[in-house]
Design a protein around this motif. Sequence first.
Motif, PDB file in Angstrom:
ATOM      1  N   VAL A   9      25.287  34.600  17.047  1.00 31.07           N
ATOM      2  CA  VAL A   9      24.736  34.124  18.443  1.00 31.07           C
ATOM      3  C   VAL A   9      25.032  32.759  18.562  1.00 31.07           C
ATOM      4  CG1 VAL A   9      22.739  33.672  19.469  1.00 31.07           C
ATOM      5  CG2 VAL A   9      22.921  35.739  17.887  1.00 31.07           C
ATOM      6  N   ASP A  10      25.396  31.814  17.741  1.00 27.53           N
ATOM      7  CA  ASP A  10      25.698  30.412  17.930  1.00 27.53           C
ATOM      8  C   ASP A  10      27.259  30.347  17.832  1.00 27.53           C
ATOM      9  OD1 ASP A  10      22.949  29.866  18.246  1.00 27.53           O
ATOM     10  OD2 ASP A  10      22.644  29.338  16.059  1.00 27.53           O
ATOM     11  N   LYS A  11      27.996  31.328  17.382  1.00 27.39           N
ATOM     12  CA  LYS A  11      29.356  31.318  17.141  1.00 27.39           C
ATOM     13  C   LYS A  11      29.775  29.735  16.116  1.00 27.39           C
ATOM     14  CE  LYS A  11      29.657  34.869  19.471  1.00 27.39           C
ATOM     15  NZ  LYS A  11      29.953  36.008  18.753  1.00 27.39           N
ATOM     16  N   LYS A  12      29.094  29.511  15.161  1.00 21.19           N
ATOM     17  CA  LYS A  12      29.414  28.197  14.405  1.00 21.19           C
ATOM     18  C   LYS A  12      30.065  29.084  13.174  1.00 21.19           C
ATOM     19  CE  LYS A  12      26.291  25.099  16.534  1.00 21.19           C
ATOM     20  NZ  LYS A  12      24.987  24.132  16.370  1.00 21.19           N
ATOM     21  N   PRO A  13      30.680  28.007  12.342  1.00 17.37           N
ATOM     22  CA  PRO A  13      31.250  28.447  10.901  1.00 17.37           C
ATOM     23  C   PRO A  13      30.076  28.662  10.066  1.00 17.37           C
ATOM     24  CG  PRO A  13      32.255  26.266  11.725  1.00 17.37           C
ATOM     25  CD  PRO A  13      31.201  26.721  12.639  1.00 17.37           C
ATOM     26  N   VAL A  14      30.454  29.918   9.343  1.00 19.44           N
ATOM     27  CA  VAL A  14      29.669  30.334   8.072  1.00 19.44           C
ATOM     28  C   VAL A  14      30.624  30.318   6.999  1.00 19.44           C
ATOM     29  CG1 VAL A  14      27.920  31.911   6.971  1.00 19.44           C
ATOM     30  CG2 VAL A  14      27.859  31.113   9.573  1.00 19.44           C
ATOM     31  N   SER A  15      30.414  29.955   5.848  1.00 18.75           N
ATOM     32  CA  SER A  15      31.381  30.181   4.712  1.00 18.75           C
ATOM     33  C   SER A  15      30.656  30.732   3.610  1.00 18.75           C
ATOM     34  CB  SER A  15      31.700  28.851   4.117  1.00 18.75           C
ATOM     35  OG  SER A  15      32.473  29.123   2.942  1.00 18.75           O
ATOM     36  N   ASN A  16      31.315  31.874   2.903  1.00 10.55           N
ATOM     37  CA  ASN A  16      30.713  32.854   2.022  1.00 10.55           C
ATOM     38  C   ASN A  16      31.288  32.022   0.604  1.00 10.55           C
ATOM     39  OD1 ASN A  16      29.846  34.841   3.890  1.00 10.55           O
ATOM     40  ND2 ASN A  16      31.767  35.504   4.018  1.00 10.55           N
ATOM     41  N   MET A  19      41.200  32.986   3.510  1.00  8.68           N
ATOM     42  CA  MET A  19      40.802  32.044   2.444  1.00  8.68           C
ATOM     43  C   MET A  19      40.891  30.541   3.082  1.00  8.68           C
ATOM     44  SD  MET A  19      39.537  32.300  -0.407  1.00  8.68           S
ATOM     45  CE  MET A  19      39.091  31.278  -1.919  1.00  8.68           C
ATOM     46  N   ARG A  20      42.043  30.285   3.695  1.00 13.89           N
ATOM     47  CA  ARG A  20      42.027  29.008   4.502  1.00 13.89           C
ATOM     48  C   ARG A  20      41.000  28.755   5.490  1.00 13.89           C
ATOM     49  NH1 ARG A  20      47.711  30.026   4.013  1.00 13.89           N
ATOM     50  NH2 ARG A  20      48.803  28.398   2.176  1.00 13.89           N
ATOM     51  N   GLN A  21      40.565  29.823   6.170  1.00 13.11           N
ATOM     52  CA  GLN A  21      39.401  29.597   7.150  1.00 13.11           C
ATOM     53  C   GLN A  21      38.121  29.479   6.564  1.00 13.11           C
ATOM     54  OE1 GLN A  21      39.593  29.736  10.435  1.00 13.11           O
ATOM     55  NE2 GLN A  21      37.615  28.805  10.462  1.00 13.11           N
ATOM     56  N   GLN A  22      37.830  30.127   5.261  1.00 13.36           N
ATOM     57  CA  GLN A  22      36.677  29.794   4.664  1.00 13.36           C
ATOM     58  C   GLN A  22      36.525  28.403   3.932  1.00 13.36           C
ATOM     59  OE1 GLN A  22      33.899  31.693   3.380  1.00 13.36           O
ATOM     60  NE2 GLN A  22      34.481  33.433   4.750  1.00 13.36           N
ATOM     61  N   GLN A  23      38.005  27.726   3.761  1.00 13.85           N
ATOM     62  CA  GLN A  23      37.865  26.406   3.223  1.00 13.85           C
ATOM     63  C   GLN A  23      37.317  25.497   4.367  1.00 13.85           C
ATOM     64  OE1 GLN A  23      41.050  24.520   4.127  1.00 13.85           O
ATOM     65  NE2 GLN A  23      39.632  22.628   4.082  1.00 13.85           N
ATOM     66  N   ARG A  45      34.002  23.044   4.821  1.00 15.29           N
ATOM     67  CA  ARG A  45      34.000  21.876   5.201  1.00 15.29           C
ATOM     68  C   ARG A  45      33.187  21.457   6.252  1.00 15.29           C
ATOM     69  NH1 ARG A  45      39.115  17.577   4.643  1.00 15.29           N
ATOM     70  NH2 ARG A  45      37.958  15.894   5.408  1.00 15.29           N
ATOM     71  N   ALA A  46      33.181  22.328   7.320  1.00 17.97           N
ATOM     72  CA  ALA A  46      32.241  22.169   8.655  1.00 17.97           C
ATOM     73  C   ALA A  46      30.961  22.331   8.230  1.00 17.97           C
ATOM     74  CB  ALA A  46      32.787  23.234   9.629  1.00 17.97           C
TER      75      ALA A  46
END
Length: 272
Positions: A57-64, A176-180, A184-185
């Motif tokens: 919904v918010d379109k913000k980063p979510v890391s697993n 994996m780079r996107q998760q990193q 950080r975000a």
Amino acid sequence: MGERSRPLLRAAAAAALLLVVAGCSASRPTGDFGRARESVLHDEMMRAVGNLKRAHVDKKPVSNFNQTDQEREMHDRVWRYLTAAHAKDWSFDVSVEFQRTRIGVTDHKFKTDRYYKVISSDRYASSRVRYATMADHISIDIDLMPTTFRSICAVIEVDRQRAVAAAEIIGLEPAMRQQQRDRRAENDEKIGWFVRAIRYRYESFTYALEHLLVETPHEEAVRVDGLLSQLLGWVEQGERGDFCSQAGIYAEAGNGKVPSRVLMGDGKVYRK
């Protein structure tokens, strides 16, 4: 993910949120000394709802990524500055829990008069005790700043190490780079929230002191004012993003020291 599935995700997030709000207390449970206590509702259910809303919904980063020990410690230390268990939710414990679990962001809307209203409405045997109570609250904030700053610095270093590894490992998957980058975000967002929180606390304490000086002026205000000057040093250092400096943050007298707000003498209040 197709366009058709997005309304369903939004509906699922909204439905889950309504269930949480309707059936549960949102304020996070605490243990000894106001520390956050683990809870299935708050650490799993509400977090899952928040992650779903944040991602779709918010379109913000979510890391697993799993949390490092440093990240867990930072979150625990920062959390106590986002709430105020000693003052009847003047720092919005319930709203903070919704923001922590990513269900909603509300801290930008907080007003600085709430702490004054709470401390002014409490009945004390002596009006001087209010100043002593304020001094205790501010002193606790100051005393815990060094370890909190160090924990933030440790997370900044973890994020730096992740970025170096992601850049140097050949063949690392783009995901994996996107998760990193997402982690950080997330960490940067939490640090930014902490910085806003300590500014809010400083301004709330300042508002209370200035209004108490009108309501019940006492010489005990001098000590509170001095503590506020110390707290402001930490606030400004945090706003500069200087969490890892080993240098002292307080200037000596005659070398840029924050001036006192008031002088007390002859039973009167003077402003410098």
